[in-house]
Design a protein around this motif. Structure first.
Motif, PDB file in Angstrom:
ATOM      1  N   ALA A   9     -63.306  11.359  55.463  1.00 54.78           N
ATOM      2  CA  ALA A   9     -62.248   9.938  55.771  1.00 54.78           C
ATOM      3  C   ALA A   9     -63.249   9.031  56.356  1.00 54.78           C
ATOM      4  CB  ALA A   9     -61.076  10.482  56.705  1.00 54.78           C
ATOM      5  N   ASP A  10     -62.520   7.633  56.014  1.00 52.37           N
ATOM      6  CA  ASP A  10     -63.129   6.500  56.679  1.00 52.37           C
ATOM      7  C   ASP A  10     -62.083   5.581  57.178  1.00 52.37           C
ATOM      8  OD1 ASP A  10     -62.489   5.167  54.609  1.00 52.37           O
ATOM      9  OD2 ASP A  10     -64.189   4.469  53.900  1.00 52.37           O
ATOM     10  N   LYS A  11     -62.251   4.423  57.656  1.00 56.26           N
ATOM     11  CA  LYS A  11     -61.191   3.523  58.155  1.00 56.26           C
ATOM     12  C   LYS A  11     -60.193   3.099  57.040  1.00 56.26           C
ATOM     13  CE  LYS A  11     -63.770  -0.641  57.791  1.00 56.26           C
ATOM     14  NZ  LYS A  11     -63.431  -1.186  56.739  1.00 56.26           N
ATOM     15  N   ASP A  12     -60.739   3.025  55.851  1.00 57.29           N
ATOM     16  CA  ASP A  12     -59.717   2.666  54.792  1.00 57.29           C
ATOM     17  C   ASP A  12     -59.001   3.919  54.297  1.00 57.29           C
ATOM     18  OD1 ASP A  12     -60.600   0.191  54.433  1.00 57.29           O
ATOM     19  OD2 ASP A  12     -62.272   0.641  52.953  1.00 57.29           O
ATOM     20  N   THR A  13     -59.482   5.067  54.133  1.00 59.55           N
ATOM     21  CA  THR A  13     -58.565   6.447  53.812  1.00 59.55           C
ATOM     22  C   THR A  13     -57.559   6.525  55.023  1.00 59.55           C
ATOM     23  OG1 THR A  13     -60.144   7.852  54.663  1.00 59.55           O
ATOM     24  CG2 THR A  13     -60.323   7.245  52.305  1.00 59.55           C
ATOM     25  N   GLU A  14     -57.947   6.253  56.056  1.00 63.12           N
ATOM     26  CA  GLU A  14     -57.119   6.629  57.359  1.00 63.12           C
ATOM     27  C   GLU A  14     -55.953   5.456  57.485  1.00 63.12           C
ATOM     28  OE1 GLU A  14     -56.548   9.055  60.002  1.00 63.12           O
ATOM     29  OE2 GLU A  14     -57.234   9.945  58.112  1.00 63.12           O
ATOM     30  N   ALA A  15     -56.259   4.256  56.863  1.00 64.29           N
ATOM     31  CA  ALA A  15     -55.171   3.211  56.717  1.00 64.29           C
ATOM     32  C   ALA A  15     -54.356   3.271  55.519  1.00 64.29           C
ATOM     33  CB  ALA A  15     -55.881   1.951  56.644  1.00 64.29           C
ATOM     34  N   GLY A  16     -54.660   4.386  54.820  1.00 63.91           N
ATOM     35  CA  GLY A  16     -53.769   4.471  53.475  1.00 63.91           C
ATOM     36  C   GLY A  16     -54.058   3.856  52.331  1.00 63.91           C
ATOM     37  N   MET A  18     -55.536   2.519  49.125  1.00 59.15           N
ATOM     38  CA  MET A  18     -55.700   3.340  47.786  1.00 59.15           C
ATOM     39  C   MET A  18     -56.813   2.569  47.026  1.00 59.15           C
ATOM     40  SD  MET A  18     -53.597   5.763  47.129  1.00 59.15           S
ATOM     41  CE  MET A  18     -52.903   6.515  48.583  1.00 59.15           C
ATOM     42  N   PRO A  19     -57.661   3.551  46.321  1.00 61.15           N
ATOM     43  CA  PRO A  19     -58.585   3.007  45.542  1.00 61.15           C
ATOM     44  C   PRO A  19     -58.127   2.101  44.212  1.00 61.15           C
ATOM     45  CG  PRO A  19     -58.683   5.435  45.512  1.00 61.15           C
ATOM     46  CD  PRO A  19     -57.475   4.989  46.141  1.00 61.15           C
ATOM     47  N   GLY A  20     -58.952   1.414  43.752  1.00 59.69           N
ATOM     48  CA  GLY A  20     -58.513   0.498  42.634  1.00 59.69           C
ATOM     49  C   GLY A  20     -58.662   1.383  41.344  1.00 59.69           C
ATOM     50  N   GLU A  21     -57.801   0.663  40.280  1.00 57.82           N
ATOM     51  CA  GLU A  21     -57.758   1.382  39.068  1.00 57.82           C
ATOM     52  C   GLU A  21     -59.067   1.834  38.454  1.00 57.82           C
ATOM     53  OE1 GLU A  21     -56.501   0.207  34.452  1.00 57.82           O
ATOM     54  OE2 GLU A  21     -55.830  -1.255  36.069  1.00 57.82           O
ATOM     55  N   GLU A  22     -60.243   0.754  38.800  1.00 58.60           N
ATOM     56  CA  GLU A  22     -61.832   1.356  38.399  1.00 58.60           C
ATOM     57  C   GLU A  22     -61.934   2.626  38.974  1.00 58.60           C
ATOM     58  OE1 GLU A  22     -66.070  -0.170  38.010  1.00 58.60           O
ATOM     59  OE2 GLU A  22     -64.578  -1.727  38.454  1.00 58.60           O
ATOM     60  N   MET A  23     -61.781   2.929  40.188  1.00 56.07           N
ATOM     61  CA  MET A  23     -62.340   4.129  40.855  1.00 56.07           C
ATOM     62  C   MET A  23     -61.480   5.135  40.263  1.00 56.07           C
ATOM     63  SD  MET A  23     -64.188   5.952  42.798  1.00 56.07           S
ATOM     64  CE  MET A  23     -65.117   4.522  43.070  1.00 56.07           C
ATOM     65  N   PHE A  24     -60.046   5.190  40.262  1.00 59.50           N
ATOM     66  CA  PHE A  24     -59.191   6.359  39.445  1.00 59.50           C
ATOM     67  C   PHE A  24     -59.702   6.590  38.285  1.00 59.50           C
ATOM     68  CE2 PHE A  24     -55.555   4.762  42.442  1.00 59.50           C
ATOM     69  CZ  PHE A  24     -55.417   6.058  43.176  1.00 59.50           C
ATOM     70  N   GLN A  47     -53.369  12.536  52.304  1.00 59.90           N
ATOM     71  CA  GLN A  47     -52.669  11.520  52.963  1.00 59.90           C
ATOM     72  C   GLN A  47     -53.380  11.134  54.420  1.00 59.90           C
ATOM     73  OE1 GLN A  47     -49.692   9.787  52.167  1.00 59.90           O
ATOM     74  NE2 GLN A  47     -49.263  10.884  50.312  1.00 59.90           N
ATOM     75  N   PRO A  48     -53.201   9.960  54.981  1.00 58.92           N
ATOM     76  CA  PRO A  48     -53.999   9.641  56.317  1.00 58.92           C
ATOM     77  C   PRO A  48     -53.346  10.690  57.381  1.00 58.92           C
ATOM     78  CG  PRO A  48     -52.981   7.792  55.058  1.00 58.92           C
ATOM     79  CD  PRO A  48     -52.403   8.825  54.308  1.00 58.92           C
ATOM     80  N   LYS A  74     -64.596  10.246  61.534  1.00 60.26           N
ATOM     81  CA  LYS A  74     -65.845  11.009  60.953  1.00 60.26           C
ATOM     82  C   LYS A  74     -65.641  12.363  60.917  1.00 60.26           C
ATOM     83  CE  LYS A  74     -68.588  11.430  64.949  1.00 60.26           C
ATOM     84  NZ  LYS A  74     -69.796  11.150  65.416  1.00 60.26           N
ATOM     85  N   GLU A  75     -64.582  13.196  61.507  1.00 59.49           N
ATOM     86  CA  GLU A  75     -64.206  14.402  61.595  1.00 59.49           C
ATOM     87  C   GLU A  75     -63.173  14.508  60.772  1.00 59.49           C
ATOM     88  OE1 GLU A  75     -66.421  16.760  62.832  1.00 59.49           O
ATOM     89  OE2 GLU A  75     -67.727  14.766  63.515  1.00 59.49           O
ATOM     90  N   LEU A  76     -62.552  13.803  60.063  1.00 61.36           N
ATOM     91  CA  LEU A  76     -61.251  13.979  59.237  1.00 61.36           C
ATOM     92  C   LEU A  76     -61.614  13.997  57.613  1.00 61.36           C
ATOM     93  CD1 LEU A  76     -59.009  11.370  60.925  1.00 61.36           C
ATOM     94  CD2 LEU A  76     -59.074  13.915  61.183  1.00 61.36           C
ATOM     95  N   ILE A  77     -60.947  14.617  56.908  1.00 62.58           N
ATOM     96  CA  ILE A  77     -61.134  15.017  55.652  1.00 62.58           C
ATOM     97  C   ILE A  77     -60.270  13.895  54.683  1.00 62.58           C
ATOM     98  CG2 ILE A  77     -61.036  16.650  53.717  1.00 62.58           C
ATOM     99  CD1 ILE A  77     -63.048  17.116  55.786  1.00 62.58           C
ATOM    100  N   ALA A  78     -60.433  13.548  53.730  1.00 62.92           N
ATOM    101  CA  ALA A  78     -59.710  12.337  53.029  1.00 62.92           C
ATOM    102  C   ALA A  78     -59.372  13.001  51.683  1.00 62.92           C
ATOM    103  CB  ALA A  78     -60.382  11.247  52.812  1.00 62.92           C
ATOM    104  N   GLY A  79     -60.165  14.308  51.273  1.00 63.25           N
ATOM    105  CA  GLY A  79     -59.883  14.891  50.193  1.00 63.25           C
ATOM    106  C   GLY A  79     -60.648  16.068  49.878  1.00 63.25           C
TER     107      GLY A  79
END
Length: 143
Positions: A9-16, A18-24, A47-48, A74-79
């Protein structure tokens, strides 16, 4: 061999965020390549931690629950993915092809081999192996 591929995870994934359409679209294409190669067995985003909890067990038998969020991202998993590969080296080569998942331009992905029945030794008796196989079959039917 099966491997758990863990996206940190990072600060963006922890803030919830979402990636943009291009990344999806890039991730969907990459996942299809994994599926076509017979590598991917599962994969999900998480989820965060603000929506999660940690359950702690102590030596004296106490159980405590702490609701998220958790401070150290830095110790959390985003996916994660579960992949079936011939070797850790093959898993590494596939990870190198993951589209850059984080908007910051930096990401860390951890590769961990999954234990298989033969890894457990004599303590994992034939009866326990049979029970585990029945449980796996039941899970497959429920999916």
């Amino acid at each position: 061999m099966r491997f758990a591929i863990l996206l940190k995870a990072d600060k963006d994934t922890e803030a919830g965020k979402m990636p943009g359409e291009e990344m999806f679209a890039k991730m969907a294409q990459f996942n299809q390549e994994l599926i076509d190669a017979g590598i991917m067995q599962a994969g999900e985003g998480l989820q965060p931690s603000s929506r999660g909890a940690r359950v702690k067990f102590t030596k004296d038998g106490k159980v405590s629950v702490v609701d998220g969020p958790f401070a150290e991202t830095k110790e959390l998993i985003a996916g994660f993915w579960i992949w079936k590969c011939k070797s850790k080296e093959e898993a590494i080569e596939w990870v190198k092809r993951v589209p850059m998942p984080m908007e910051s331009g930096e990401a860390e992905i951890e590769i961990r081999q999954v234990f298989e029945a033969e890894d457990f030794g004599e303590e994992f008796t034939p009866e326990l192996r049979e029970l585990e196989e029945r449980q796996r079959e039941q899970l497959a039917r429920q999916s």
